[in-house]
Design an enzyme around this catalytic site. Sequence first.
Site, mmCIF file in Angstrom:
data_model
loop_
_atom_site.group_PDB
_atom_site.id
_atom_site.type_symbol
_atom_site.label_atom_id
_atom_site.label_comp_id
_atom_site.label_asym_id
_atom_site.label_seq_id
_atom_site.Cartn_x
_atom_site.Cartn_y
_atom_site.Cartn_z
ATOM 1 N N GLU A 99 -14.937 -53.962 -7.868
ATOM 2 C CA GLU A 99 -14.201 -53.869 -6.606
ATOM 3 C C GLU A 99 -13.013 -52.919 -6.690
ATOM 4 O O GLU A 99 -12.718 -52.186 -5.734
ATOM 5 C CB GLU A 99 -13.738 -55.259 -6.159
ATOM 6 C CG GLU A 99 -14.842 -56.150 -5.627
ATOM 7 C CD GLU A 99 -15.698 -56.774 -6.718
ATOM 8 O OE1 GLU A 99 -16.758 -57.357 -6.389
ATOM 9 O OE2 GLU A 99 -15.325 -56.667 -7.908
ATOM 10 N N HIS A 169 -17.175 -68.412 -2.764
ATOM 11 C CA HIS A 169 -17.980 -67.781 -1.720
ATOM 12 C C HIS A 169 -17.706 -68.358 -0.337
ATOM 13 O O HIS A 169 -18.550 -68.255 0.559
ATOM 14 C CB HIS A 169 -19.474 -67.903 -2.043
ATOM 15 C CG HIS A 169 -19.874 -67.140 -3.262
ATOM 16 N ND1 HIS A 169 -19.817 -67.682 -4.523
ATOM 17 C CD2 HIS A 169 -20.304 -65.858 -3.420
ATOM 18 C CE1 HIS A 169 -20.212 -66.778 -5.400
ATOM 19 N NE2 HIS A 169 -20.512 -65.664 -4.760
#
Length: 364
Positions: A99, A169
């Site tokens: 990321e 998540h």
Amino acid sequence: MFRRTVAALGAQWPRRMETRRTAAHFTFTPNQTQPPVQGNSEKLNMYQSITSALDIALSKDPTAVIFGEDVAFGGVFRCTVGLQEKYGSDRVFNTPLCEQGIAGFAIGVAVSGSTAIAEMQFADYIFPAFDQIVNEAAKFRYRTGNQFDVGSLTIRTPCGAVGHGALYHSQMTEGYFAHCPGLKLVIPRGPTQAKGLLLSCIRDPNPCIFFEPKILYRLSQEEVPVDDFSIPLSQAEVVRPGKDITIVSWGTQVHVANEVCDLAEKEGIECELIDLQTILPWDKKTVAESVKRTGRLIVTHEASLTAGFGAEIAASIQEECFLYLESPVKRVTGYDTPFPHVFEPFYLPTKWKLLDAVRKSLKY
């Protein structure tokens, strides 16, 4: 390996969730402050409308590129399906599972004059890129005295609860970035907003983070304009007018609040529901005008209570509307714990928690 496995399973999540949270639980409300759809439209769900927006962006801007983890084959949630085949691997391509690297590369693409559309596979994993986003992208224009900027930068990222995502998540991460001047943060509640707001982000002269509530990707459809269109950023929408109390939210929680409006109406309570749409900079004027009429405000969001963006709204409205308030501003949010797994139904700000807050505010 674990994250690869999670990513492979991720595409199934919205379908699996339909057995627990069906479209009936999230009734899409027609726009009441925006003009009706003009010209051709087609029935799309949210991920399809996002694909449509990306397709338009690529077709109209030859400098635009899309990149991220697994976007070449369509991405975990299928939002980029068919785009590499249509525009080629030079404009739609995969990146490593990094990321920080994605964000750094995106900044370089944008500062060189191209339009960068980066995807972070899950908002929960955006934190390794936090330094690049808040210390580089957000400050680039300021520290160069407006000589350079990364305005052509949009980061898309799926966010929010799905029913069984647990710690890594299911998080809503908008509050972390809301503290950073120089960014724009946007969260749609449905297909029409997703397309119009995403196109506005891609063309905005400031770096934007576009949060996509992943449970909404496939839960419902609505008529979405086929052609290019935009919805202004930093402009809230009064989804439902009312005179007794104002409820402010964004993303998935707008649909929960809409259910509460229905339940409250049976008790003779008229709730005014506002979808903030843009978190930063947010539309204080629309919220304040509503609160001055109703005298009451509830802010509801999935993220945890302490320092959630609801705190900023509550503090601002208390300053702006103190003499108009009939009861304290109330927040209905997630709890100050890591996001749980089996206890998710207890963590989330459900319609029953929100309805209880509405009743208490009216009886104050």
